[in-house]
Design a protein around this motif. Sequence first.
Motif, PDB file in Angstrom:
ATOM      1  N   GLU A  60       0.851  -1.183   0.000  1.00 52.15           N
ATOM      2  CA  GLU A  60       0.000   0.000   0.000  1.00 52.15           C
ATOM      3  C   GLU A  60       0.885   1.230   0.000  1.00 52.15           C
ATOM      4  N   ASN A  88      -3.070   1.373  -9.424  1.00 50.60           N
ATOM      5  CA  ASN A  88      -2.698   0.187  -8.641  1.00 50.60           C
ATOM      6  C   ASN A  88      -1.437  -0.469  -9.178  1.00 50.60           C
ATOM      7  N   ARG A 147      -3.448   3.632  -1.733  1.00 47.28           N
ATOM      8  CA  ARG A 147      -3.733   2.812  -2.911  1.00 47.28           C
ATOM      9  C   ARG A 147      -3.027   1.463  -2.779  1.00 47.28           C
ATOM     10  N   HIS A 148      -3.753   0.400  -3.041  1.00 46.34           N
ATOM     11  CA  HIS A 148      -3.204  -0.945  -2.948  1.00 46.34           C
ATOM     12  C   HIS A 148      -2.568  -1.330  -4.285  1.00 46.34           C
TER      13      HIS A 148
END
Length: 341
Positions: free
Chosen positions: A14, A269, A19-20
């Motif tokens: 992360e 991502n 945001r992953h």
Amino acid sequence: MGYSPSTQPKSGLEDRFGRHITYLRVSVTDRCDFRCVYCMAENMSFLPRRDLLTLEELDRICSAFVSRGVRKLRITGGEPLVRKNIMSLFRSLSRHLESGALEEVTLTTNGSQLKRFAHDLRAAGVRRINLSLDTLDPDRFRSITRWGKLETVMDGLDAADAAGLKVKINTVALKGVNEDEFNNLIRFTHERGYDLTFIETMPMGDVDGDRTDQYLPLSVVRERLMDHWTLQESDYRTGGPARYVTVAETGGRVGFITPLTHNFCESCNRVRLTCTGTLYMCLGQNDKVDLRAPLREGAGDEGLHAAIDEAMLLKPKGHDFIIDRKTRKPAVARHMSVTGG
């Protein structure tokens, strides 16, 4: 090949904006058998082979990311299929598909080697590919790619179809070059069951040309398409930055990737690994971390994961792509073929 981490799976990735990171794009070579006018200079100087990650090193880094929750790998280049013994990497990575740790391994290609490798890719677990195709005119194709032959790519598409690979066509919108072909490209792709994605030209690297002449906003492209087609909004996503519409007349999808007119950074991502082991957190920024050094210095898994953790702290909020009409210099000095598309 087939590196197995000695440590237990790590926590997910992360960035500092929450945001992953679940998607890794991996450039396996900076070399290509085309010289597309918006991507490369005609007389390119490529990296010494000793600087490139070995296939075993690529596998080890990819596996480390999979252990951290990355669910999608995209193999890119240059042209990835010109890398010697590249299928051994695909076959090795397929173990993560078989275990369920990885959702998919995909490929971005210019199609020049697809006739040779399509069935092998399918056997290694690849189900979906992106193919770059900016024109259906053989002479124009030669002009855009400098070295390519359209019939070779068409043979590759036939082989991909025969192998059961799902195909998406990527088309860079080039002002004054291919803008008269967009309707024909929709017909061609949708008749073959392909999705089509338009991409704005990206200001990366010195390409012996002036991007202010090439740049065509996709907002303009979309307006023109609406004169011929009924475009219906779609919530379809592939995990990348494209935003899709459905063409009512064909039932097929058209995507738009708009790094300049409307960026897509809030939902990013992705991170990108170069063929030299440099991890870039953003295609349009220069923040980076060297992952090759800990591998070649003999660092164990902990050292590699520590470098990945450092990278997450550097991921920027967004890119700064802009077509600089004053200096006419690229926003990012490195070529697209170095980072991977």
